[in-house]
Design an enzyme around this catalytic site. Sequence first.
Site, PDB file in Angstrom:
ATOM      1  CB  SER A   1       1.406  -5.846  -7.274  1.00  0.00           C
ATOM      2  OG  SER A   1       0.880  -5.199  -8.417  1.00  0.00           O
TER       3      SER A   1
ATOM      4  CG  ASP B   1      -7.907  -0.418  -7.349  1.00  0.00           C
ATOM      5  OD1 ASP B   1      -8.808  -0.593  -8.198  1.00  0.00           O
ATOM      6  OD2 ASP B   1      -7.151  -1.321  -6.962  1.00  0.00           O
TER       7      ASP B   1
ATOM      8  CG  ASP C   1       1.629  -0.572  -0.153  1.00  0.00           C
ATOM      9  OD1 ASP C   1       2.746  -1.089   0.043  1.00  0.00           O
ATOM     10  OD2 ASP C   1       1.379   0.104  -1.161  1.00  0.00           O
TER      11      ASP C   1
ATOM     12  NE  ARG D   1     -10.057  -2.608  -6.264  1.00  0.00           N
ATOM     13  CZ  ARG D   1      -9.467  -3.727  -5.897  1.00  0.00           C
ATOM     14  NH1 ARG D   1     -10.182  -4.712  -5.378  1.00  0.00           N
ATOM     15  NH2 ARG D   1      -8.162  -3.886  -6.046  1.00  0.00           N
TER      16      ARG D   1
END
Length: 411
Positions: free
Chosen positions: A180, A124, A15, A95
């Site tokens: 993932s 996210d 990505d 994050r």
Amino acid sequence: MAKEKIVLAYSGGLDTSIILKWLKETYDAEIIAFTADIGQKEELDGLEAKALATGASKVYIDDLREEFAKDFIYPMFQAGALYEGQYLLGTSIARPLIAKRMVEIARAEGATAIAHGATGKGNDQVRFELNAAAIAPEIKVIAPWRLQEFRDTFPGRAEMIAYAESHGIPVTASAAKPYSTDRNLLHISYESGVLEDPWFDASAPENKDMFLLSVDPEDAPNEPEYIEIEFAQGNAIALNGEPLEPLRMMEKLNELGGKHGIGRVDMVENRFVGMKSRGVYETPGGTILFTAHRKMESITMDREVMSLRDSLITRYSNLVYNGFWFAPERLALQALVTESQKNVSGTVRLKLYKGNVIGAGVKSPVSLYNPDIATMEADPTQSYDQADAAGFIRLNALRLKVSAGVNQQNK
């Protein structure tokens, strides 16, 4: 005129590799790739060369592991944060640190925007953007997955792989890992792919190879291992008598927890954006630390202070999960948490055995536990008169008796 600069949160996966090239072409911009080293280990190998080969003008790979442990993991654990009773917030707490460093780089480089590869369905995107907004409202955010132009160009993985091949972007994408992952110092998460079926048994013997940080509890040593963790004002400072800084403490506890199959969680959780999702997590060291910290509090924290702090755990956990780490309400809660930890000092002994963290002793120089008062034998201090309990009970029973009387009259 100088080109616009965009700082991209870059992992090197399919990505973000595609996004790096797409941003450069679409915006005719200079792309600065940023990767935060927060404990991904071998995932960082070759990233700088790959980013430059894909079109980045500059690459930052910053070692933020110590800051992550000291300023993010430890304060969160002091708060007792646990999302929906199970999740130790391993992805969530990383994050705000990534957003903070992205903003610092953007300002240093004169960039006008930051970009990320989070999808429009996940948490996210919210975390990156809310945390960035709280500390750098002047910097705009580009989220390609929310742009129709990007989604029209890449409706599926096949189109992304074809684009990568045509642009000479080396990517690894196969069915060998049909889910993932997201890894850092605190945990590793597994989601999507085969895990989207909540009936799929991730703990089945044939799925043992999925887990990276811990052995299957059934394969863990048959003998328990005892450890001691020393705390000072709510922070772990030594393991088995060896003083350790937060980073090394987390690394050591991860090794111990992984060895004994500790810290696996499989849950369906509620995303902030409104949907439920299934996640599988490994948090070996964090699970040990969380348990030890709670046991240390049990002997050192005042009952009403603990009750007040505990009443805020859900609120605090939601703030971390939803991306409000730098929000004023989280900062205010943290001040209360810090105050509550002033006497959380002493030593906890734990037994690690086949996926379990078992308390095996606790002591503190500021312990609130007084065996002379708690004893079922004669109280040498004479500080507690058992006869006093009768009046205590009568007063607490008064409203119950009044309510019961009213209910009986209305039958």
